[in-house]
Each structure stands twice: as structure tokens, then as C-alpha cells.
Design an enzyme around this catalytic site. Structure first.
Site, short mmCIF file in Angstrom:
data_model
loop_
_atom_site.label_atom_id
_atom_site.label_comp_id
_atom_site.label_asym_id
_atom_site.label_seq_id
_atom_site.Cartn_x
_atom_site.Cartn_y
_atom_site.Cartn_z
N SER A 144 1.19 -1.46 0.02
CA SER A 144 -0.03 0.02 0.04
C SER A 144 0.63 1.05 -0.21
O SER A 144 1.95 1.29 0.12
CB SER A 144 -0.98 0.15 1.39
OG SER A 144 -1.41 1.07 1.24
N TYR A 157 -2.17 -0.63 10.47
CA TYR A 157 -1.93 -0.78 9.18
C TYR A 157 -1.25 -0.80 8.68
O TYR A 157 -0.86 -1.72 6.65
CB TYR A 157 -3.61 -0.70 7.54
CG TYR A 157 -3.61 -1.11 5.96
CD1 TYR A 157 -4.23 -2.12 5.85
CD2 TYR A 157 -3.38 0.38 5.54
CE1 TYR A 157 -4.06 -2.98 4.76
CE2 TYR A 157 -3.20 -0.43 4.36
CZ TYR A 157 -4.10 -1.20 3.45
OH TYR A 157 -4.26 -1.67 2.23
#
Length: 261
Positions: A144, A157
Site C-alpha cells: 500500500s 495497516y
């Protein structure tokens, strides 16, 4: 540009039941790969696989939880027994919990790292051991852009994706002597069920595109969300012969949102 080196190759894709993982399965299968589609949600996975099989693709569903190394080792062994040597691995399984650090629970933190970091380790290790014997293969981890840009309420995350990205690059260094390439694709905001869940009911994707000064987000310069297919096509390039001299690379697919250098 026609991508080569994918046709007839066995590809194992985790997180295959939805979103980016499902798009990767479809893209690799469309390029002629024999795909082992892996997810712990067998019902959703079966829906994806059945649709592709009806279109003539060579795809088989496998239920597995990447958090546990023993079932992962058994999965990889089974895939190679049933489909043949794995030449492509795509780590696309991922989970997301949002919230400020002081409000995150141990359970949320541990689940994110179990899937997003430990899961990548378990599957990559099991596949790499076999690729080394054959002296070839390609591994891609879907991370990401949050791995490289601090985000409010996304600490766990972001940290897990940073771990998986750096792990994959280190793996690429260790496996280079064996002709195995390991790369990372780092999407930004992508129109997936995960993003929709994060936005909440009635959430407007335009707020992601426009950015939010209060959350220190600059928005997306290309003025659109990524499609899962955009990310899948980046993955397909990195596992193809056309990326034969590319390894340990982190390819951002985020419309410029990270202002990445």
C-alpha cells in the site's frame, strides 16, 4: 505491449475472493496462467472461480488461512501436486482496521499483522523454497502507498504493509542468485469493498479524491480512484518476461497521491 512468460505458468494468488486479488486472478488467467486462487472465504472465492471457469479460464479454488504456516505449507504442496510447479506468487491477502493508536485493540493489531505481514512471510517462504530448487520464478506482494506515507487512523495497516514491502525486497535480494524476482505493488485508494467499508454507509469517494487537510491527505492528482484492474495489470507486468530485469522494486499505483519519489 503483449506480456509473455505468463501463459501456462502456475500462479498462486492469495486474497483471491474479492477486490484486487480477484482482479489479479482474472488478469493472470486471461493471460493463460493456470491459477490457484486462495482465500479463507470459500463461498466468495467459489463465486469468482466459477465465473472465470465459465469463461474458459484455468482457475481452481483453494481454501486456506495464510495466518497459519502449517496449512500454508500443505496448500503449496497440494497446488504443486495438482497443477504443477508454481512459477508466480502474488500475495494479495489483506485486512484493514482503522482507528487512532490509543483506541486500537490488541486483537485488531494482531489480526492485521497476522494476515498482512506474517501471511506474506508464510506463503512466500513456502513457495520460495520450491522456486529455489528450480532456479526461477516471480513473486509480487500487494502492499500500500500507506507503507511509505503516514496516515491518520491507519497506523496498524500502514505498519503491516511497510513490513510486508520491506520483507519482499529483502527476499528479492536473497533470491536474486536463483533467478527469482521479488517486487512490490503499492496501490493507493482503490475502488474495492475494503475502501467502501472504510468510507462507511453513504461515504463519498470524492472526499478521497479531493483530500483532507485535517487528515494531512493531499488527495489524488489524477482525480480518480484506482480500479482493481489497474493494480492487477501492474502485477501482471512485474511477473512477465517484460520485467525480466526488475526486482526489489516498489511500484506505486496511486494516481500520484503519495507524491512518491
Amino acid at each position: 505491449m503483449e506480456l509473455t512468460g505468463i501463459e501456462s505458468t502456475v500462479a498462486l494468488v492469495t486474497g483471491a475472493a474479492r477486490g484486487i486479488g480477484a482482479a489479479v486472478v482474472g488478469t493472470l488467467a486471461g493471460a493463460g496462467a493456470r491459477v490457484a486462487a486462495v482465500d479463507r472465504d470459500i463461498e466468495a472465492l467459489t463465486t469468482v472461480v466459477s465465473k472465470l471457469e465459465a469463461e474458459g479460464a484455468s482457475v481452481r479454488a483453494y481454501r486456506a488461512d495464510v495466518c497459519d504456516s502449517e496449512p500454508v505449507d500443505a496448500l503449496v504442496r497440494r497446488v504443486e501436486e495438482e497443477l504443477g510447479p508454481i512459477g508466480i506468487l502474488v500475495n494479495a491477502a489483506g485486512v484493514l482496521h482503522t482507528g487512532r493508536v490509543v483506541e486500537l485493540s490488541d486483537q485488531q493489531w494482531n489480526e492485521i499483522f497476522s494476515v498482512n505481514a506474517s501471511g506474506v512471510f508464510h506463503v512466500s517462504r513456502a513457495v520460495a523454497r520450491r522456486m529455489m530448487l528450480r532456479r526461477g520464478g516471480a513473486i509480487v506482494t500487494v502492499a500500500s502507498n500507506a507503507a511509505g506515507v503516514p496516515r491518520t487512523e491507519m497506523s496498524a495497516y500502514a505498519a503491516s504493509k511497510a513490513a510486508s514491502a520491506q520483507f519482499t525486497r529483502c527476499l528479492g535480494l536473497e533470491l536474486a542468485d536463483y533467478g527469482i524476482r521479488c517486487n512490490v505493488v503499492s496501490p493507493g485508494s482503490t475502488d474495492t469493498p475494503m475502501l467502501r467499508a472504510m468510507l462507511g454507509e453513504g461515504g463519498d469517494p470524492r472526499q478521497v479524491i479531493e483530500g483532507s487537510p485535517s487528515a494531512y491527505r493531499v488527495g489524488i492528482p489524477l482525480r480518480k480512484l484506482a480500479r482493481p484492474q489497474d493494480v492487477a495489470e501492474a502485477v501482471a507486468y512485474l511477473v512477465s518476461d517484460q520485467a525480466g530485469h526488475v526486482t526489489m522494486h516498489d511500484l506505486y499505483v496511486d494516481g500520484g497521491a503519495a507524491l512518491h519519489v
